[in-house]
Scaffold this motif. Structure first.
Motif, PDB file in Angstrom:
ATOM      1  N   PHE A   1       0.857  -1.183   0.000  1.00 58.94           N
ATOM      2  CA  PHE A   1       0.000   0.000   0.000  1.00 58.94           C
ATOM      3  C   PHE A   1       0.895   1.236   0.000  1.00 58.94           C
ATOM      4  O   PHE A   1       1.975   1.227   0.582  1.00 58.94           O
ATOM      5  CB  PHE A   1      -0.895  -0.009   1.246  1.00 58.94           C
ATOM      6  CG  PHE A   1      -1.842   1.163   1.319  1.00 58.94           C
ATOM      7  CD1 PHE A   1      -3.032   1.146   0.617  1.00 58.94           C
ATOM      8  CD2 PHE A   1      -1.528   2.279   2.075  1.00 58.94           C
ATOM      9  CE1 PHE A   1      -3.905   2.229   0.675  1.00 58.94           C
ATOM     10  CE2 PHE A   1      -2.395   3.367   2.136  1.00 58.94           C
ATOM     11  CZ  PHE A   1      -3.587   3.331   1.437  1.00 58.94           C
ATOM     12  N   ALA A   2       0.435   2.296  -0.681  1.00 57.47           N
ATOM     13  CA  ALA A   2       1.251   3.514  -0.744  1.00 57.47           C
ATOM     14  C   ALA A   2       0.412   4.706  -1.162  1.00 57.47           C
ATOM     15  O   ALA A   2      -0.731   4.558  -1.625  1.00 57.47           O
ATOM     16  CB  ALA A   2       2.405   3.327  -1.732  1.00 57.47           C
ATOM     17  N   SER A   3       0.982   5.879  -0.983  1.00 61.67           N
ATOM     18  CA  SER A   3       0.407   7.119  -1.517  1.00 61.67           C
ATOM     19  C   SER A   3       1.328   7.591  -2.627  1.00 61.67           C
ATOM     20  O   SER A   3       2.518   7.825  -2.390  1.00 61.67           O
ATOM     21  CB  SER A   3       0.299   8.185  -0.418  1.00 61.67           C
ATOM     22  OG  SER A   3      -0.597   7.780   0.587  1.00 61.67           O
ATOM     23  N   ILE A   4       0.782   7.717  -3.822  1.00 63.64           N
ATOM     24  CA  ILE A   4       1.594   8.158  -4.955  1.00 63.64           C
ATOM     25  C   ILE A   4       0.896   9.310  -5.662  1.00 63.64           C
ATOM     26  O   ILE A   4      -0.300   9.560  -5.453  1.00 63.64           O
ATOM     27  CB  ILE A   4       1.854   7.009  -5.957  1.00 63.64           C
ATOM     28  CG1 ILE A   4       0.532   6.532  -6.576  1.00 63.64           C
ATOM     29  CG2 ILE A   4       2.564   5.864  -5.289  1.00 63.64           C
ATOM     30  CD1 ILE A   4       0.722   5.489  -7.654  1.00 63.64           C
ATOM     31  N   ILE A   5       1.638  10.017  -6.491  1.00 63.93           N
ATOM     32  CA  ILE A   5       1.058  11.139  -7.243  1.00 63.93           C
ATOM     33  C   ILE A   5       0.577  10.630  -8.596  1.00 63.93           C
ATOM     34  O   ILE A   5       1.327  10.019  -9.353  1.00 63.93           O
ATOM     35  CB  ILE A   5       2.095  12.265  -7.431  1.00 63.93           C
ATOM     36  CG1 ILE A   5       2.473  12.856  -6.072  1.00 63.93           C
ATOM     37  CG2 ILE A   5       1.545  13.345  -8.349  1.00 63.93           C
ATOM     38  CD1 ILE A   5       3.566  13.910  -6.134  1.00 63.93           C
ATOM     39  N   LYS A   6      -0.704  10.874  -8.874  1.00 65.30           N
ATOM     40  CA  LYS A   6      -1.285  10.499 -10.168  1.00 65.30           C
ATOM     41  C   LYS A   6      -1.813  11.751 -10.862  1.00 65.30           C
ATOM     42  O   LYS A   6      -2.280  12.696 -10.210  1.00 65.30           O
ATOM     43  CB  LYS A   6      -2.430   9.497  -9.981  1.00 65.30           C
ATOM     44  CG  LYS A   6      -2.001   8.073  -9.702  1.00 65.30           C
ATOM     45  CD  LYS A   6      -3.189   7.124  -9.841  1.00 65.30           C
ATOM     46  CE  LYS A   6      -2.748   5.678  -9.776  1.00 65.30           C
ATOM     47  NZ  LYS A   6      -3.861   4.739 -10.083  1.00 65.30           N
ATOM     48  N   GLN A   7      -1.748  11.748 -12.166  1.00 63.45           N
ATOM     49  CA  GLN A   7      -2.317  12.829 -12.962  1.00 63.45           C
ATOM     50  C   GLN A   7      -3.803  12.531 -13.180  1.00 63.45           C
ATOM     51  O   GLN A   7      -4.157  11.527 -13.806  1.00 63.45           O
ATOM     52  CB  GLN A   7      -1.595  12.956 -14.304  1.00 63.45           C
ATOM     53  CG  GLN A   7      -0.141  13.389 -14.200  1.00 63.45           C
ATOM     54  CD  GLN A   7       0.003  14.824 -13.725  1.00 63.45           C
ATOM     55  OE1 GLN A   7      -0.812  15.700 -14.051  1.00 63.45           O
ATOM     56  NE2 GLN A   7       1.047  15.098 -12.952  1.00 63.45           N
ATOM     57  N   LYS A   8      -4.665  13.412 -12.655  1.00 61.06           N
ATOM     58  CA  LYS A   8      -6.107  13.165 -12.735  1.00 61.06           C
ATOM     59  C   LYS A   8      -6.835  14.396 -13.255  1.00 61.06           C
ATOM     60  O   LYS A   8      -6.355  15.536 -13.073  1.00 61.06           O
ATOM     61  CB  LYS A   8      -6.662  12.787 -11.363  1.00 61.06           C
ATOM     62  CG  LYS A   8      -6.184  11.433 -10.844  1.00 61.06           C
ATOM     63  CD  LYS A   8      -6.959  11.073  -9.596  1.00 61.06           C
ATOM     64  CE  LYS A   8      -6.717   9.623  -9.232  1.00 61.06           C
ATOM     65  NZ  LYS A   8      -7.582   9.210  -8.130  1.00 61.06           N
ATOM     66  N   PRO A   9      -8.016  14.212 -13.891  1.00 56.79           N
ATOM     67  CA  PRO A   9      -8.802  15.373 -14.335  1.00 56.79           C
ATOM     68  C   PRO A   9      -9.139  16.284 -13.159  1.00 56.79           C
ATOM     69  O   PRO A   9      -9.459  15.817 -12.063  1.00 56.79           O
ATOM     70  CB  PRO A   9     -10.068  14.730 -14.920  1.00 56.79           C
ATOM     71  CG  PRO A   9      -9.642  13.355 -15.313  1.00 56.79           C
ATOM     72  CD  PRO A   9      -8.630  12.941 -14.295  1.00 56.79           C
ATOM     73  N   ASP A  10      -9.032  17.577 -13.389  1.00 59.98           N
ATOM     74  CA  ASP A  10      -9.280  18.574 -12.339  1.00 59.98           C
ATOM     75  C   ASP A  10     -10.791  18.811 -12.219  1.00 59.98           C
ATOM     76  O   ASP A  10     -11.372  19.626 -12.937  1.00 59.98           O
ATOM     77  CB  ASP A  10      -8.553  19.877 -12.692  1.00 59.98           C
ATOM     78  CG  ASP A  10      -8.687  20.926 -11.595  1.00 59.98           C
ATOM     79  OD1 ASP A  10      -9.060  20.555 -10.468  1.00 59.98           O
ATOM     80  OD2 ASP A  10      -8.417  22.109 -11.878  1.00 59.98           O
ATOM     81  N   VAL A  11     -11.423  18.073 -11.322  1.00 59.94           N
ATOM     82  CA  VAL A  11     -12.881  18.154 -11.173  1.00 59.94           C
ATOM     83  C   VAL A  11     -13.254  18.750  -9.828  1.00 59.94           C
ATOM     84  O   VAL A  11     -12.480  18.717  -8.863  1.00 59.94           O
ATOM     85  CB  VAL A  11     -13.534  16.762 -11.326  1.00 59.94           C
ATOM     86  CG1 VAL A  11     -13.268  16.183 -12.696  1.00 59.94           C
ATOM     87  CG2 VAL A  11     -13.042  15.810 -10.244  1.00 59.94           C
ATOM     88  N   ASP A  12     -14.473  19.295  -9.771  1.00 59.56           N
ATOM     89  CA  ASP A  12     -15.012  19.797  -8.511  1.00 59.56           C
ATOM     90  C   ASP A  12     -15.344  18.612  -7.620  1.00 59.56           C
ATOM     91  O   ASP A  12     -16.070  17.703  -8.054  1.00 59.56           O
ATOM     92  CB  ASP A  12     -16.278  20.619  -8.780  1.00 59.56           C
ATOM     93  CG  ASP A  12     -16.804  21.289  -7.523  1.00 59.56           C
ATOM     94  OD1 ASP A  12     -17.307  20.540  -6.648  1.00 59.56           O
ATOM     95  OD2 ASP A  12     -16.715  22.514  -7.427  1.00 59.56           O
ATOM     96  N   PRO A  13     -14.833  18.550  -6.383  1.00 63.48           N
ATOM     97  CA  PRO A  13     -15.050  17.377  -5.536  1.00 63.48           C
ATOM     98  C   PRO A  13     -16.514  17.167  -5.154  1.00 63.48           C
ATOM     99  O   PRO A  13     -16.909  16.050  -4.799  1.00 63.48           O
ATOM    100  CB  PRO A  13     -14.192  17.667  -4.297  1.00 63.48           C
ATOM    101  CG  PRO A  13     -14.026  19.158  -4.281  1.00 63.48           C
ATOM    102  CD  PRO A  13     -14.017  19.573  -5.724  1.00 63.48           C
ATOM    103  N   VAL A  14     -17.331  18.222  -5.228  1.00 70.93           N
ATOM    104  CA  VAL A  14     -18.754  18.104  -4.859  1.00 70.93           C
ATOM    105  C   VAL A  14     -19.579  17.609  -6.033  1.00 70.93           C
ATOM    106  O   VAL A  14     -20.326  16.622  -5.940  1.00 70.93           O
ATOM    107  CB  VAL A  14     -19.305  19.451  -4.340  1.00 70.93           C
ATOM    108  CG1 VAL A  14     -20.799  19.321  -4.012  1.00 70.93           C
ATOM    109  CG2 VAL A  14     -18.520  19.910  -3.119  1.00 70.93           C
ATOM    110  N   THR A  15     -19.457  18.278  -7.194  1.00 73.90           N
ATOM    111  CA  THR A  15     -20.286  17.930  -8.358  1.00 73.90           C
ATOM    112  C   THR A  15     -19.684  16.819  -9.192  1.00 73.90           C
ATOM    113  O   THR A  15     -20.396  16.126  -9.932  1.00 73.90           O
ATOM    114  CB  THR A  15     -20.483  19.164  -9.247  1.00 73.90           C
ATOM    115  OG1 THR A  15     -19.212  19.558  -9.792  1.00 73.90           O
ATOM    116  CG2 THR A  15     -21.095  20.311  -8.460  1.00 73.90           C
ATOM    117  N   GLY A  16     -18.363  16.666  -9.110  1.00 73.79           N
ATOM    118  CA  GLY A  16     -17.700  15.672  -9.952  1.00 73.79           C
ATOM    119  C   GLY A  16     -17.495  16.150 -11.371  1.00 73.79           C
ATOM    120  O   GLY A  16     -16.977  15.417 -12.215  1.00 73.79           O
ATOM    121  N   ASN A  17     -17.868  17.399 -11.666  1.00 80.24           N
ATOM    122  CA  ASN A  17     -17.707  17.972 -13.003  1.00 80.24           C
ATOM    123  C   ASN A  17     -16.375  18.708 -13.117  1.00 80.24           C
ATOM    124  O   ASN A  17     -15.805  19.168 -12.135  1.00 80.24           O
ATOM    125  CB  ASN A  17     -18.848  18.952 -13.306  1.00 80.24           C
ATOM    126  CG  ASN A  17     -20.196  18.260 -13.328  1.00 80.24           C
ATOM    127  OD1 ASN A  17     -20.298  17.103 -13.740  1.00 80.24           O
ATOM    128  ND2 ASN A  17     -21.231  18.956 -12.877  1.00 80.24           N
TER     129      ASN A  17
END
Length: 748
Positions: free
Chosen positions: A394-410
């Motif tokens: 198990f680990a914490s790593i940096i991933k490139q992810k779409p920049d979305v609003d954490p509430v709406t998911g948009n």
């Protein structure tokens, strides 16, 4: 266009004094106009053959002797795998050494090939064939596999709707049972690839269109297919029919009235450009069966297509679904959330109605109802984050992810790219399950999280007095995989591996489950990428050897040399007690433990034996350092010091072997799985024990070969809708895949 050769064709022989007449004897079903069509296996000429043979002077009576098939035949036209003769075809007479060729084919008109024993060409409908396909609404409700062939040229156009050009490789069988054959590019042997397809689909290709799609329908289920009848000529009192039995019933839309309730035949008058539908109902389980469409017209009934109904005994596949969560917070609620996602996505229904049902499987989720309970402690494993981080699970790593609003998911407005029409990515710290430690920048070592999780989960159940030993396991993780490309995985080997792990990114993705269960039931990918190529190359080289010289040009040992595995086994079996020190070996955990333990008994004996010799000599020759003694250590005579030195070296060597093997046994006992896999530790084995491990290794390499060969066609990645491809819409299995999946149940 080259003409085909008919019965009565005129031939000549380079050593014959007169022309001869060919008599077709190889088959009795295929006619051109009203004459039997010749194949590559013709051997007979009407007496007096070519009259006389000029092999001698004076000439002697001609006695043609044709042993090898004719050459320059029609390669893509087969009848029972016999190729058709053309005007350019030639044969070789082994009696007189003359070459026989065609001077008059006797094909008098444009070719018109007829199946059946007809005396003349029909005047009404000539060419006719039936074509059955799924409706546009098909969504994987039953197994269906077919090939599209051009009815004029007989060229293969598509395989299950995929253009032939999308096939990149095919498996070319070897010439003998011992020959492994090979995976080769289509371009190296296109006729061979065509022949493989023809054989796999049972095509009757002899200048007439005749196809039989494969269908798997579970008992009690009906299905409606499209039915088209293509013909040349004018339909008068022409009918198409198909007859059912106790296993399957058929009904053509708009059928003629049947004689009575016992009449199993559905019959319909042929009308030009009419779109028909065929309904099939399966009454009970059946072995493989063929059903044929008949055309009844002026010249009597003839087969014009049909259906291959596949063996359809329902095979049960039982799973328990468990959750993999961390122990912080409330593991019970996290597990329930995963189960809810699984149930809401309709995974069980999809597997039973739109994917695994194609192979006749019925999937049972043993704890399906229990997922809704308030307490689901029996169905999850909660790991300790600190413990798993330390173990590199198990680990914490940096991933490139779409920049979305954490509430709406948009996607955030400022991050939307209007040109690419996608959300820009940003680095995000992500907690992940580590599948491969190289994802953390560590040496390439896979963690095999499925096996680790299952082992820990079963240990938890045993501690609760609730052991689980029946059926497969689906693991739902509420974390992502450390590999961005991995949403889930399972394995084709070992054969008794019935588990898959699905990460949070793919919990709702239905075809993820059918794809991974396909692997679980023995199916490799449908494409041939670098990973598959390397596995295949390694397996072949270890079975057959790599053909490199044993020694380098300077006489030193060639470390890259790999002998055939059978040669290694035979050599080891003759060496008995010779010791091999290994750092890499393939085998089962249980097999290695057994052979190491057995070899350790030998090391213990050797240590004890030389210790006893050393003690005896020290006692008998005390104070006599230069004494010459009768050797018991392999030499005829030695001084006391020499003798004791040999004993000490043997004791040290065998003690070292024991220590290394004991250390390896500790590692092996900590492994969670007993599958055949690669092990990299220091192991010392007697040759006789090492040979038994190599026999197991050989089985492993053959299983790798068989898995890749099972896809006799390998397509460009992403070009098909096959469930074992990588595609946005994975819908179907091929019939050969269905057979592999059904056969796998014998190991379940």
């Amino acid at each position: 266009m080259a003409k085909y050769i008919c019965n009565g064709a005129q031939c000549k022989c380079t050593l014959g004094t007169e022309d001869g007449t060919l008599e077709v004897k190889s088959q009795t079903k295929i006619f051109i106009q009203d004459k039997l069509m010749a194949t590559e296996n013709e051997k007979t000429f009407v007496f007096p053959n070519f009259t006389s043979c000029k092999i001698q002077n004076p000439p002697i009576p001609c006695q043609p002797a044709i042993e090898a098939p004719w050459s320059s035949t029609k390669n893509n036209v087969l009848q029972s795998e016999h190729k058709g003769l053309l005007e350019a075809s030639t044969a070789f007479c082994t009696f007189g050494q003359g070459e026989i060729s065609i001077i008059d084919s006797k094909q008098t008109q444009t070719k018109n090939v007829i199946f059946g024993d007809y005396s003349s060409e029909p005047k009404e409908i000539s060419k006719v064939y039936a074509k059955v396909r799924t409706l546009e609404t098909y969504n994987g409700e039953f197994g269906f596999d077919w090939v599209d062939v051009d009815p004029e040229t007989m060229e293969i156009q598509k395989i299950q709707g995929v253009p032939f050009e999308k096939v990149e490789y095919f498996y070319k069988k070897g010439n003998t049972a011992q020959d492994l054959g090979n995976i080769i590019p289509i371009g190296e042997d296109k006729p061979g690839a065509i022949k493989a397809i023809q054989k796999n689909y049972g095509l009757i290709n002899f200048d007439n269109h005749f196809e039989m799609p494969f269908v798997l329908l579970k008992p009690g289920e009906p299905v409606t297919l499209s039915l088209e009848v293509f013909f040349e000529g004018e339909s008068q009192d022409d009918y198409i029919s198909i007859t059912g039995d106790e296993y399957y019933s058929f009904k053509i839309d708009g059928e003629e009235e049947r004689k009575d309730e016992n009449d199993k035949t559905t019959k319909k008058k042929i009308v030009a450009n009419e779109q028909l539908q065929l309904t099939i109902k399966c009454s009970k389980e059946s072995l493989d069966k063929k059903y044929f469409f008949l055309h009844t017209g002026a010249k009597g009934p003839r087969e014009i297509g049909g259906l291959n109904m596949m063996k359809n005994k329902v095979l049960k596949l039982k799973f328990r679904v468990i959750a993999l969560v961390s122990n912080e917070g409330n593991p019970n609620e996290k597990a329930k959330a995963l189960f809810k996602k699984f149930k809401n996505a309709g995974i069980k229904e999809y597997l039973n109605n739109n994917s695994l049902n194609q192979a006749g499987y019925a999937v049972e989720i043993e704890n399906f109802e229990a997922m809704d309970a308030s307490k689901v402690d029996d169905y999850f494993y909660a790991f300790d984050k600190e413990d798993w981080t330390r173990k590199k699970y198990f680990a914490s790593i940096i991933k490139q992810k779409p920049d979305v609003d954490p509430v709406t998911g948009n996607c955030r407005i400022e991050s939307w790219d209007p040109i690419k029409k996608e959300c820009n990515k940003k680095p995000v710290i992500t907690e992940v399950i580590v599948d491969d430690q190289k994802d953390l920048g560590l040496p390439d070592k896979a963690n095999e999280m499925d096996e680790i999780t299952i082992s820990e989960y079963k240990k938890k159940l045993r501690n609760k007095g609730k052991p689980f030993n029946e059926g497969g396991i689906i693991i739902l993780s509420d974390f992502e995989s450390s590999d961005e490309k991995t949403g889930a995985y399972s394995r084709t080997s070992p054969l008794n591996h019935y588990a898959l792990i699905v990460y949070s990114t793919n919990t709702n993705n239905k075809d993820t489950y059918s794809h991974e269960i396909g692997h679980m039931l023995g199916l490799p990918h449908l494409f041939y990428d670098s990973k598959e190529k390397e596995e295949y190359k390694v397996a072949r080289e270890n079975i057959l050897g790599n053909g490199l010289p044993v020694n380098n040009p300077d006489g030193t040992k060639n470390e890259k040399f790999i002998p055939p595995i059978e040669t290694k086994i035979l050599k080891l079996q003759s060496e008995t007690n010779k010791i091999y020190s290994l750092t890499t070996i393939i085998g089962k955990k249980s097999t290695l433990i057994e052979k190491i333990t057995k070899t350790n008994i030998y090391f213990q004996y050797k240590t004890s034996y030389y210790t006893r010799l050393k003690t005896n000599v020290e006692r008998e020759y005390k104070g006599q350092p230069g004494s010459t003694i009768v050797a018991g250590t392999g030499k005829n005579t030695q001084t006391k010091d020499q003798y004791l030195s040999v004993c000490k070296n043997e004791i040290d060597k065998n003690t070292s072997y024991l220590q290394e093997n004991t250390s390896t046994l500790q590692i092996l006992n900590s492994i969670h799985t007993d599958k055949i896999q690669l092990h990299k530790y220091k192991i010392n084995l007697k040759a006789s024990d090492y040979s038994l491990v190599l026999i197991e290794t050989k089985k492993y390499y053959y299983s790798v070969i068989d898995q890749i060969h099972s896809n006799y066609l390998l397509f460009k990645q992403g070009s098909t809708k096959n469930i074992m491809d990588y595609h946005n819409s994975r819908l179907v299995y091929f019939h050969n895949q269905i057979k592999i999946m059904r056969d796998d149940i014998e190991n379940y």
